[in-house]
Design a protein around this motif. Structure first.
Motif, PDB file in Angstrom:
ATOM      1  N   GLU A 105       0.831  -1.202   0.000  1.00 30.11           N
ATOM      2  CA  GLU A 105       0.000   0.000   0.000  1.00 30.11           C
ATOM      3  C   GLU A 105       0.870   1.258   0.000  1.00 30.11           C
ATOM      4  N   LYS A 106       1.972   1.209   0.707  1.00 29.17           N
ATOM      5  CA  LYS A 106       2.884   2.360   0.761  1.00 29.17           C
ATOM      6  C   LYS A 106       3.432   2.679  -0.625  1.00 29.17           C
ATOM      7  N   TYR A 107       3.659   1.639  -1.421  1.00 29.38           N
ATOM      8  CA  TYR A 107       4.254   1.817  -2.749  1.00 29.38           C
ATOM      9  C   TYR A 107       3.247   1.512  -3.868  1.00 29.38           C
ATOM     10  N   GLU A 112       1.583  -0.079  -9.532  1.00 28.80           N
ATOM     11  CA  GLU A 112       0.742   0.181 -10.711  1.00 28.80           C
ATOM     12  C   GLU A 112       1.598   0.512 -11.925  1.00 28.80           C
ATOM     13  N   TRP A 113       2.696   1.200 -11.691  1.00 26.89           N
ATOM     14  CA  TRP A 113       3.632   1.527 -12.774  1.00 26.89           C
ATOM     15  C   TRP A 113       4.226   0.260 -13.364  1.00 26.89           C
ATOM     16  N   SER A 247      16.034  -6.107  -2.280  1.00 21.08           N
ATOM     17  CA  SER A 247      15.449  -7.268  -2.949  1.00 21.08           C
ATOM     18  C   SER A 247      13.937  -7.272  -2.793  1.00 21.08           C
ATOM     19  N   LYS A 248      13.461  -6.852  -1.636  1.00 22.73           N
ATOM     20  CA  LYS A 248      12.026  -6.792  -1.407  1.00 22.73           C
ATOM     21  C   LYS A 248      11.365  -5.803  -2.369  1.00 22.73           C
ATOM     22  N   LEU A 253       7.704  -4.741  -5.865  1.00 22.52           N
ATOM     23  CA  LEU A 253       7.283  -3.518  -6.558  1.00 22.52           C
ATOM     24  C   LEU A 253       7.524  -3.598  -8.058  1.00 22.52           C
ATOM     25  N   GLU A 254       8.354  -4.538  -8.509  1.00 18.85           N
ATOM     26  CA  GLU A 254       8.683  -4.621  -9.927  1.00 18.85           C
ATOM     27  C   GLU A 254       8.317  -5.976 -10.535  1.00 18.85           C
TER      28      GLU A 254
END
Length: 319
Positions: A105-107, A112-113, A247-248, A253-254
């Motif tokens: 949620e923070k990122y 979405e990107w 790494s997380k 995120l990616e």
């Protein structure tokens, strides 16, 4: 020594200016004056003991050191690096103790990107860096085929590295056979045949390596955050224990967002169902395997599958 001498001069000037009686009679003022006078006397003794030539050399060296120090402080690169490290440390502290849901949620905007790339056929690769991904975003404006230049352009060997890495992985009978036949068709520029083999291999490897709650789930459920829930939870736990903050970020995120979005596009019909009669403008397993496609498959679409296979092996293959 110079600071003490300067302080003594300041005190002397204040004495000449007849500071208020209250301050002159205060204990703080008397202590400061005593210290300043001692420092002034010490400075005089030192300057008498050192020859003028040595004193000049000392002053020259002091000036050089100050000049060097100031030049370092003013170097944009070092200042930028210091800022990056400071921000990174702050970010790590702010994310300590966050659950997987809170972390995502923070990122949310970054996730979405990344999903955008998967929806456009490209899983964020272990061979890329943030500068490359920014470049991908610009290339997507010209069409998803343009991103293939990152893997397959002039003087680019990333595609060769991916193929060699997969060859080392696929040594069992079925994976070796599908990969060998797929790559033979790819080299012969028979991209439709290559896509058939490589998509079958992609389906096999995802189901073999990912800890799905239930292998009988529909593709729509399987290739979603719910389907990957067990695998993601274990990855998040391990990376948290190892304090693997970077790494997380790369995984959650990616890679995960772009991979899940890509698998959705490849294995789920979405708006492009057979009964609607509208063929998707991208490669889709159901349309290909059921003989419903009316267009040729292009080289870059096979590169998309190879890239996805490489990321899957990178994320899950060495466990």
């Amino acid at each position: 020594m110079a600071k003490g001498y300067f302080f003594a001069k300041v005190i002397s000037r204040h004495e000449d200016e007849k500071m208020s009686n209250d301050f002159e009679n205060s204990q703080e003022y008397r202590k400061a004056l005593e210290i300043a006078k001692k420092q002034q006397e010490l400075y005089k003794n030192v300057t008498r003991a050192i020859s003028p030539e040595a004193l000049a050399k000392f002053q020259e060296l002091s000036d050089k050191l100050n000049e060097w120090k100031n030049s370092l402080n003013n170097m944009p690169g070092l200042l930028k690096l210091a800022e990056i490290l400071k921000n990174y440390q702050q970010e790590v502290r702010e994310t300590e103790g966050l659950t997987e849901a809170e972390f995502e949620e923070k990122y949310r905007s970054e996730i979405e990107w990344s999903e955008k790339f998967g929806k456009n056929g490209w899983v964020i690769s272990e061979h890329s860096n943030p500068a490359d991904i920014k470049n991908w975003e610009q290339l997507l404006c010209e069409g998803e085929a343009k991103v293939a230049e990152f893997f397959d352009g002039e003087d680019i060997v990333i595609l060769d590295v991916i193929i060699e890495g997969l060859q080392e992985k696929y040594v069992s009978d079925e994976t070796q056979l599908y990969f060998k036949n797929g790559m033979q068709a790819f080299e012969n520029e028979d991209y439709m045949t290559a896509a058939m083999y490589l998509l079958a291999l992609l389906d096999n490897r995802v189901n073999e390596l990912v800890d799905f709650p239930n292998q009988r789930m529909s593709y729509r459920v399987k290739y979603s955050n719910d389907g990957f829930a067990n695998q993601k939870a274990e990855d998040f736990r391990q990376l948290t224990e190892k304090r693997g903050f970077m790494s997380k970020k790369i995984y959650f995120l990616e890679m995960y967002p772009s991979l899940i979005a890509y698998l959705n596009r490849i294995f789920i019909d979405g708006l492009y169902k057979f009964e609607n009669g509208i063929e998707p403008p991208y490669l889709n397993r159901n349309w290909l395997m059921h003989g419903r496609m009316n267009r040729s498959i292009e080289r870059y679409e096979c590169i998309q599958i190879l890239n996805a296979l490489s990321v899957i092996e990178f994320m899950f293959g060495d466990r």
